[in-house]
Design a protein around this motif. Structure first.
Motif, short mmCIF file in Angstrom:
data_model
loop_
_atom_site.label_atom_id
_atom_site.label_comp_id
_atom_site.label_asym_id
_atom_site.label_seq_id
_atom_site.Cartn_x
_atom_site.Cartn_y
_atom_site.Cartn_z
N ALA A 10 35.92 80.20 -9.20
CA ALA A 10 36.03 79.95 -7.76
C ALA A 10 35.29 78.68 -7.36
O ALA A 10 34.38 78.21 -8.05
CB ALA A 10 35.47 81.13 -6.98
N LYS A 17 38.25 84.12 1.67
CA LYS A 17 38.64 83.36 0.48
C LYS A 17 40.15 83.29 0.43
O LYS A 17 40.84 84.14 0.99
CB LYS A 17 38.09 84.01 -0.79
CG LYS A 17 38.74 85.35 -1.10
CD LYS A 17 38.14 85.99 -2.34
CE LYS A 17 38.83 87.32 -2.58
NZ LYS A 17 38.07 88.25 -3.33
N PRO A 68 43.39 82.20 -2.54
CA PRO A 68 43.67 81.80 -3.92
C PRO A 68 44.32 80.42 -3.97
O PRO A 68 44.95 79.99 -3.01
CB PRO A 68 44.64 82.88 -4.40
CG PRO A 68 45.33 83.34 -3.17
CD PRO A 68 44.35 83.18 -2.05
N ARG A 118 44.33 80.54 -11.94
CA ARG A 118 44.23 81.04 -10.57
C ARG A 118 42.76 81.08 -10.21
O ARG A 118 41.97 81.74 -10.88
CB ARG A 118 44.84 82.43 -10.47
CG ARG A 118 44.89 82.95 -9.05
CD ARG A 118 45.71 84.23 -8.99
NE ARG A 118 45.99 84.62 -7.64
CZ ARG A 118 45.40 85.65 -7.04
NH1 ARG A 118 44.51 86.39 -7.67
NH2 ARG A 118 45.72 85.96 -5.79
N PHE A 124 39.81 80.87 -6.68
CA PHE A 124 39.65 81.20 -5.27
C PHE A 124 38.80 80.14 -4.60
O PHE A 124 37.87 79.60 -5.20
CB PHE A 124 38.99 82.57 -5.09
CG PHE A 124 39.90 83.70 -5.42
CD1 PHE A 124 40.78 84.22 -4.48
CD2 PHE A 124 39.90 84.25 -6.70
CE1 PHE A 124 41.64 85.25 -4.80
CE2 PHE A 124 40.75 85.29 -7.03
CZ PHE A 124 41.62 85.79 -6.07
N TYR A 156 36.29 80.04 -1.63
CA TYR A 156 35.46 80.80 -0.69
C TYR A 156 34.88 79.83 0.33
O TYR A 156 34.53 78.71 -0.01
CB TYR A 156 34.26 81.44 -1.41
CG TYR A 156 34.57 82.66 -2.22
CD1 TYR A 156 34.32 83.93 -1.71
CD2 TYR A 156 35.05 82.57 -3.52
CE1 TYR A 156 34.56 85.06 -2.47
CE2 TYR A 156 35.29 83.70 -4.28
CZ TYR A 156 35.04 84.94 -3.75
OH TYR A 156 35.28 86.07 -4.51
#
Length: 191
Positions: A121, A147, A149, A156, A158, A160
């Motif tokens: 992330a 968040k 994606p 993949r 994320f 935030y």
């Protein structure tokens, strides 16, 4: 005044999270040669509060500065990287406010993420950083505390969004810390 980023990206090989601000404050406001260097910024106090139940864990109070070595050792241990969404800016006023920054050259975040393959992330800590990253990856900017994606190659990840650690952001440190703690728990950085 046009400025180039004064720091190298901090990218531990085990990084699970890449934190991105907009750009460092002017050097006259630094108490350490590292990220979130302004003693009035609460990022390292937020980290101390969450991980050590002591907001001053990373503070050298006798010197009114942060303990850079302790911060770096901790970030390496838990796997958190840090940089900013701009490598070159035009600063309209002599402060760190996003409102007076124009990004001249955005950071190549995709290239940075490719260097840290364990990263799950990215975290942005302000409006300008969030908007810049969202444009790069063509995603809808998340609201504070949320968040979204996104894809990088076949990964993949994320994005935030947490509240700014600046004291100009009108929220108590403990309330800001709740947003960060939730993210750290979801990423299993805080167990």
């Amino acid at each position: 005044m046009k400025e180039s980023h004064p720091l190298e990206p901090f990218l531990p090989k085990n990084a699970k999270l890449l934190m991105l601000g907009s750009f460092p404050p002017p050097k006259v406001r630094w108490c350490i040669e590292f990220y979130y260097p302004n003693f009035n910024n609460d990022m390292w106090r937020i980290f101390g509060h969450i991980f050590f139940h002591n907001r001053n864990y990373f503070v050298l109070s006798s010197e009114k500065k942060f303990d850079k070595e302790r911060i770096i050792a901790f970030l390496n241990e838990v796997g958190i990287g840090i940089f900013d969404t701009a490598t070159e800016v035009f600063r309209e006023k002599g402060n760190a406010s996003d409102a007076f920054l124009q990004i001249v050259k955005p950071t190549n975040v995709a290239a940075m993420l490719r260097k840290i393959p364990e990263c799950l992330a990215v975290n942005t800590t302000g409006t300008l950083a969030t908007e810049t990253l969202s444009e790069m990856f063509q995603i809808k900017p998340p609201k504070v505390g949320e968040k979204v994606p996104f894809l990088l190659d076949d990964r993949r990840l994320f994005l935030y969004r947490t509240p700014s650690s600046s004291r100009a952001y009108p929220l108590a440190l403990e309330k800001k810390a709740e947003f960060y703690q939730k993210m750290f728990e979801e990423l299993k950085i805080l167990k």
